[in-house]
Scaffold this active site. Structure first.
Site, PDB file in Angstrom:
ATOM      1  N   ASP A  13       0.810  -1.224   0.000  1.00 53.50           N
ATOM      2  CA  ASP A  13       0.000   0.000   0.000  1.00 53.50           C
ATOM      3  C   ASP A  13       0.840   1.269   0.000  1.00 53.50           C
ATOM      4  O   ASP A  13       0.441   2.290   0.542  1.00 53.50           O
ATOM      5  CB  ASP A  13      -0.961   0.033   1.214  1.00 53.50           C
ATOM      6  N   GLY A  40      -4.070  -4.639  -4.284  1.00 51.64           N
ATOM      7  CA  GLY A  40      -5.055  -3.644  -4.703  1.00 51.64           C
ATOM      8  C   GLY A  40      -4.337  -2.408  -5.169  1.00 51.64           C
ATOM      9  O   GLY A  40      -3.569  -1.822  -4.422  1.00 51.64           O
ATOM     10  N   HIS A  41      -4.526  -2.049  -6.415  1.00 52.02           N
ATOM     11  CA  HIS A  41      -3.865  -0.860  -6.952  1.00 52.02           C
ATOM     12  C   HIS A  41      -4.911   0.140  -7.403  1.00 52.02           C
ATOM     13  O   HIS A  41      -5.841  -0.203  -8.123  1.00 52.02           O
ATOM     14  CB  HIS A  41      -2.980  -1.239  -8.154  1.00 52.02           C
ATOM     15  N   THR A 301      -9.964  -5.044   0.768  1.00 45.78           N
ATOM     16  CA  THR A 301     -10.854  -5.483   1.846  1.00 45.78           C
ATOM     17  C   THR A 301     -11.539  -4.319   2.565  1.00 45.78           C
ATOM     18  O   THR A 301     -12.401  -4.544   3.404  1.00 45.78           O
ATOM     19  CB  THR A 301     -10.060  -6.295   2.897  1.00 45.78           C
TER      20      THR A 301
END
Ligand code: IMP
Length: 430
Positions: A13, A40-41, A301
């Site tokens: 992150d 997650g990008h 999430t």
């Protein structure tokens, strides 16, 4: 012209999405080499936000080849869903623009079920996984019973592999008094997905070799961060793959010489999601302020990220074990207006001062950070596009970080927008 590998130098992150997107505009091929849809990008292009998990960040740019390498664990259902979602935003993905290694391991529905069930059983000792089946899928891979993409085209092997998998997993489920996995149902699911995913299957190592021979620029896109690396991270509170740049080669089918310049994405402070040690974690108003201002919530999430001061000991370790040549420093503006800043320069452990994070779980939980204090700045650094736009105290903060981590700041990102970037050195020039 060097290729570039982009990796996280903390707990993930760090803002890799924007940097990868920025670099991918100048690359020909973008390769994911580890992890799965736990990543997650977030990309912001011309005010439009794209959220990607498994797809390489290059997919939003026309004319690029996006590659999912053999080191990735691929959930075919999640991949097709992501392709559909991004199509709804006007980005069309075809087997011409995306290829998946035929020898990549598949994540099956049973893997996320096992992931979640085990986390629940761990209770207070849980890892805080994303529940996407990443760990169980990698376990099956190293145990040599995984179903790989190419197996979907070979009915006899598929049936045999399903038998092997269920022999293992159903024995465990029986022991836990949990419902067993139905062979016919799993096979039906796999037969249904096969014709939809197989068009993307390719001999990735060969395609990458061809690209290299033609002098194309390759960008290796890492997921997570060095402290989540299964060997070098805060084990067992880690993900199940090697996140360091050394894996860019093995996870895509190229030699280490192909990797080129290693850019470590580094946040100007520290965050982590999930459980595990975090020496510089803040439990006060400043931690809350950083979290709110930095919008520190997980892309995958939605979980709130834990926040803390910049830990130069950890990042220096990531620089060394990950062969990081330079860092991209992100989210400096989140620190705007904080009167006094702290940076961890060492740890106190059992009465001694140490300059590395020890491997032992108890030691990692017990180290106490030693801080150097800095005067903050009141001016806004948001959107700055040149070094001259930065307050002197911010420059001092950056220079000291460079010294402590023993790596230069190659670029500075000052907002989620692509153009708000100060480039000190072009990573593609090696
Ligand atoms: P898993 O990868 O789902 O097995 O989760 C293992 C650990 O890695 C957990 O602490 C997750 O929160 C963390 N993790 C996995 N992917 C990411 C990511 O993309 N960013 C940050 N943390 C992640």
């Amino acid at each position: 012209m060097a290729n570039v590998a982009v990796v996280g130098s903390q707990w993930g992150d760090e803002g890799k999405g924007k940097i990868v997107d920025w670099l991918s505009s100048r690359a020909d091929v973008i390769v994911r080499f580890q992890g799965g849809h736990n990543a997650g990008h977030t990309l912001v292009i011309n005010g439009v936000t794209y959220k990607l998990s498994l797809l390489p960040s290059g997919v939003v740019r026309p004319g690029k080849l996006s590659v999912i390498g053999n080191g990735v664990v691929v959930d075919p259902w999640a991949l097709l869903r992501e392709i559909e979602n991004i199509a709804a935003q006007g980005v069309q993905i075809t087997p011409e623009s995306l290829i998946v290694a035929e020898n990549a391991t598949l994540i099956l529905p049973l893997h996320s079920a096992v992931d979640k069930a085990r986390e629940e059983a761990r209770g207070a000792g849980k890892i805080g996984t994303t529940g996407r089946g990443i760990g169980p899928a990698y376990e099956d891979k190293v145990a040599r019973r995984a179903i790989r993409l190419c197996d979907l085209a070979d009915e006899a092997v598929l049936e045999h592999k399903v038998d092997q998998l269920l022999f293992h997993h159903n024995a465990l489920l029986r022991g836990l008094n949990a419902p067993e996995i139905d062979r016919a149902e799993l096979l039906a699911q796999l037969r249904e997905i096969a014709p939809r995913i197989l068009p993307y299957s390719a001999v990735v190592w060969q395609r990458l070799e061809e690209a290299r021979a033609q002098g194309k620029r390759i960008l290796f896109e890492g997921a997570q961060g060095a402290m989540l690396d299964v060997d070098h991270g805060t084990y067992p509170f880690v993900t199940s793959s090697n996140t360091v740049s050394g894996n860019a080669a093995a996870g895509s089918g190229m030699g280490p010489g192909a990797v080129g310049h290693v850019l470590g994405i580094t946040k100007a402070y520290t965050t982590r999601v999930g459980s595990g040690p975090f020496p510089t974690e803040l439990f006060d108003d400043i931690g809350e302020l950083i979290g709110a201002k930095g919008k520190e919530f997980g892309v995958v999430t939605g979980r709130k990220r834990r926040c803390g001061w910049f830990d130069a000991v950890l990042v220096r370790q990531a620089v060394k074990v990950g062969g990081i040549d330079g860092i991209a420093l992100t989210k400096l503006d989140v620190l705007d207006g904080i009167e006094e800043l702290k940076v961890c320069t060492g740890y106190r452990y059992k009465g001694e001062v140490i300059h590395h994070l020890p491997a032992g779980q108890t030691a990692q939980a017990e180290v106490e950070p030693i801080y150097e204090t800095f005067q903050g700045w009141t001016e806004s650094t948001y959107g700055a596009r040149s070094w001259a736009d930065l307050p002197a105290t911010a420059i001092k903060y950056i220079r000291r970080i460079e010294e402590l981590i023993e790596a230069p700041v190659t670029l500075l990102s000052t907002s989620p927008e692509r153009d708000d970037t100060i480039l000190m050195r072009d990573p593609f020039q090696g």
